[in-house]
Design a protein around this motif. Sequence first.
Motif, PDB file in Angstrom:
ATOM      1  N   VAL A  49      52.539  31.192  35.614  1.00  0.00           N
ATOM      2  CA  VAL A  49      51.667  32.058  34.481  1.00  0.00           C
ATOM      3  C   VAL A  49      50.551  32.200  35.506  1.00  0.00           C
ATOM      4  O   VAL A  49      49.940  32.918  36.102  1.00  0.00           O
ATOM      5  N   TYR A  50      49.256  30.676  35.497  1.00  0.00           N
ATOM      6  CA  TYR A  50      47.906  30.902  35.483  1.00  0.00           C
ATOM      7  C   TYR A  50      48.052  31.117  36.843  1.00  0.00           C
ATOM      8  O   TYR A  50      46.852  32.242  37.276  1.00  0.00           O
ATOM      9  N   ASP A  51      48.509  30.078  38.206  1.00  0.00           N
ATOM     10  CA  ASP A  51      48.644  29.803  39.522  1.00  0.00           C
ATOM     11  C   ASP A  51      48.626  31.547  39.891  1.00  0.00           C
ATOM     12  O   ASP A  51      47.782  32.441  40.490  1.00  0.00           O
ATOM     13  N   LYS A  52      49.724  32.006  39.745  1.00  0.00           N
ATOM     14  CA  LYS A  52      50.401  33.487  39.086  1.00  0.00           C
ATOM     15  C   LYS A  52      48.746  34.032  39.502  1.00  0.00           C
ATOM     16  O   LYS A  52      48.948  35.286  40.491  1.00  0.00           O
ATOM     17  N   THR A  70      53.603  36.873  46.343  1.00  0.00           N
ATOM     18  CA  THR A  70      52.195  36.016  46.173  1.00  0.00           C
ATOM     19  C   THR A  70      52.408  34.651  46.910  1.00  0.00           C
ATOM     20  O   THR A  70      51.569  33.705  47.399  1.00  0.00           O
ATOM     21  N   LEU A 109      55.129  39.844  37.184  1.00  0.00           N
ATOM     22  CA  LEU A 109      53.379  39.124  37.722  1.00  0.00           C
ATOM     23  C   LEU A 109      54.597  38.519  38.656  1.00  0.00           C
ATOM     24  O   LEU A 109      54.115  38.749  40.062  1.00  0.00           O
ATOM     25  N   VAL A 149      49.616  34.549  49.699  1.00  0.00           N
ATOM     26  CA  VAL A 149      48.346  35.048  48.581  1.00  0.00           C
ATOM     27  C   VAL A 149      48.136  34.131  48.538  1.00  0.00           C
ATOM     28  O   VAL A 149      48.469  32.572  48.031  1.00  0.00           O
ATOM     29  N   GLU A 150      46.457  34.274  48.658  1.00  0.00           N
ATOM     30  CA  GLU A 150      45.374  32.102  48.035  1.00  0.00           C
ATOM     31  C   GLU A 150      45.625  33.229  46.779  1.00  0.00           C
ATOM     32  O   GLU A 150      44.647  34.647  46.323  1.00  0.00           O
ATOM     33  N   ARG A 151      45.028  31.932  45.891  1.00  0.00           N
ATOM     34  CA  ARG A 151      44.858  31.910  45.288  1.00  0.00           C
ATOM     35  C   ARG A 151      43.539  32.653  44.980  1.00  0.00           C
ATOM     36  O   ARG A 151      42.134  32.630  45.794  1.00  0.00           O
ATOM     37  N   MET A 152      42.281  33.628  44.358  1.00  0.00           N
ATOM     38  CA  MET A 152      40.969  34.220  43.862  1.00  0.00           C
ATOM     39  C   MET A 152      40.295  33.321  42.826  1.00  0.00           C
ATOM     40  O   MET A 152      40.894  34.305  41.745  1.00  0.00           O
ATOM     41  N   GLN A 170      46.199  34.363  39.891  1.00  0.00           N
ATOM     42  CA  GLN A 170      44.886  34.096  40.115  1.00  0.00           C
ATOM     43  C   GLN A 170      45.355  34.953  41.490  1.00  0.00           C
ATOM     44  O   GLN A 170      44.425  35.393  42.317  1.00  0.00           O
ATOM     45  N   ARG A 171      46.355  34.582  41.814  1.00  0.00           N
ATOM     46  CA  ARG A 171      46.981  35.231  43.030  1.00  0.00           C
ATOM     47  C   ARG A 171      46.952  36.326  43.261  1.00  0.00           C
ATOM     48  O   ARG A 171      46.517  37.174  43.980  1.00  0.00           O
ATOM     49  N   ILE A 172      47.610  37.258  41.635  1.00  0.00           N
ATOM     50  CA  ILE A 172      47.280  38.310  41.377  1.00  0.00           C
ATOM     51  C   ILE A 172      46.062  39.813  41.705  1.00  0.00           C
ATOM     52  O   ILE A 172      46.289  40.181  42.204  1.00  0.00           O
ATOM     53  N   ARG A 173      45.323  38.418  40.854  1.00  0.00           N
ATOM     54  CA  ARG A 173      44.448  38.889  41.292  1.00  0.00           C
ATOM     55  C   ARG A 173      43.298  39.493  42.406  1.00  0.00           C
ATOM     56  O   ARG A 173      42.681  40.711  42.822  1.00  0.00           O
ATOM     57  N   ARG A 174      43.897  38.597  43.965  1.00  0.00           N
ATOM     58  CA  ARG A 174      43.380  38.051  45.020  1.00  0.00           C
ATOM     59  C   ARG A 174      44.828  39.940  45.495  1.00  0.00           C
ATOM     60  O   ARG A 174      43.950  40.435  46.498  1.00  0.00           O
ATOM     61  N   ALA A 199      47.306  40.170  34.639  1.00  0.00           N
ATOM     62  CA  ALA A 199      46.863  38.715  34.535  1.00  0.00           C
ATOM     63  C   ALA A 199      45.167  38.957  34.499  1.00  0.00           C
ATOM     64  O   ALA A 199      45.002  37.626  33.879  1.00  0.00           O
ATOM     65  N   ALA A 220      54.349  39.160  31.655  1.00  0.00           N
ATOM     66  CA  ALA A 220      54.781  37.520  33.099  1.00  0.00           C
ATOM     67  C   ALA A 220      55.570  38.321  34.629  1.00  0.00           C
ATOM     68  O   ALA A 220      55.682  37.827  35.216  1.00  0.00           O
ATOM     69  N   TYR A 233      52.340  26.763  34.476  1.00  0.00           N
ATOM     70  CA  TYR A 233      50.304  26.352  35.078  1.00  0.00           C
ATOM     71  C   TYR A 233      51.068  27.503  36.269  1.00  0.00           C
ATOM     72  O   TYR A 233      50.013  28.286  36.818  1.00  0.00           O
TER      73      TYR A 233
END
Lengths: 93, 389
Positions: free
Chosen positions: B300-303, A44, A39, A47-50, B305-309, B234, A36, B297
Amino acid sequence: MDIKTLSRLQKLNQLNLTETEENELMAFFEKAEKDAEILASVDTENVERMVYVMPMTNIIREDIAKKVFTRDQLQEQAPEAMDGYWQVPRLVE
Amino acid sequence: MKVYITKSEATGKNIVVDDMILTTDMPTTAGSKMLDGYMSLFEAQAVTALKENGYTICGKANTGEFNLDLLGETSHFGPCEENGVLKGAAAQTVKMGDAMAAVTLEVNGSSARAAALAGLVMMKPTYGTVSRFGTIPAACSGETVCVTAADVDTVKEVLTALKGHDDKDGTSLPQEKCVLGQAMPAKKVAVAKSLLTADADTLAKVEAVKAKLIANGVEVVEIEAEQLLLAKSAWNILMSAELCNNVSKYDGVKYGYRTPNYTNIDELYTNSRTEAFGYLTKSTVLFGSETLSEANYFKVYDKAQRIRRVISEYLTAVFAEYDAILAPVCSKTEYTVEETAANKYMAYEESTYTAPSMITGIPVVVTGGVQLMGAPLSDAALLAMAETL
């Protein structure tokens, strides 16, 4: 991750681990925390959430009743059911 | 070798479906004690589509619990293995000649790995082009119904039957995007250097495919692709969080396993779930729950989602220049029951290779023991490329 947090998570998720499993999971959490951090090092901010991997549009359908299952069908595989009700232990004394 | 959970006497154009896909005439268990013997009242759209196109379902293949694992080693019914070496059960039915193709739900790379290790062809189509209605949900934002067969033509044939818009699946793409269609020949393929971390035998397979591409007149270029290394962590975060929500409904009340060991409702819930779920599912749920906690949240989680983009945009840029990315599917050519017992998180580590496509929903074709990833909706082009190999 500490044992207190892990115990809280188990309670929240209604799951119990053995002591060996708890130790294994804590080791995994430590590794995941390091991942983590990698990451976290990626910027970001803009950067918007996807949430969806493909572009999605909201679809509105006609409000037409379709095939539904009967209560008996739905309760066929209940671990315990009686007179159309799912049975659970007494909740209120 | 535990290949089938249920074997039917079907004959004809036989397809095996894995035990994450609902059928009404055979139980669906998701490889879990929680759903041992569970009979669905409705069938998956994938099953309906196969039947409508003249295929028969010859059985339900054994799966790891919720398909989270490496190669089915966490199945409640025992792994599909031969002399201690893990074989993906669905791929094994194709290898044995029982089924012309296997239709499975890819959640964390197990279908791709099984196909690569068995020397079969597998396609994970673009997310949303095959309905997920009637599949047991594990990680909905990436999981995809895929096809494994001995050759490209069979994969194409079965995929054509499966693809199509479905009103019952909220993530289903419009019909015009679901059609497989024709494709132009590939001109340029990238090799992802960051994923060339496999053993020598696996890397030799990458080299062999690379050589064939070059012989076919395709320009092959190595790219760093460091961004793809972010996908593993991610996807593990997103998959775990989604699984945590998706399995919260299994509580021993309405259907599924109920413990005999309880005196009150809390014990009923807790003991049913504790006794029915395997370790990998439990730890994934707990990890997912932690990523969704108030403290984690956004961090980690929201991050994730952004890494996905970030990964998706990176891939868009790569696919603007290249027709596909060539990479290994796994780090080795063989995995044993012993190894996965000693390292229960092996699937998480091995998802280094499969997570880039899982987290972004891009199509993948596995052939010659390696994978070719393509841009969204480039399924036909990937199959055409695989055909030349």
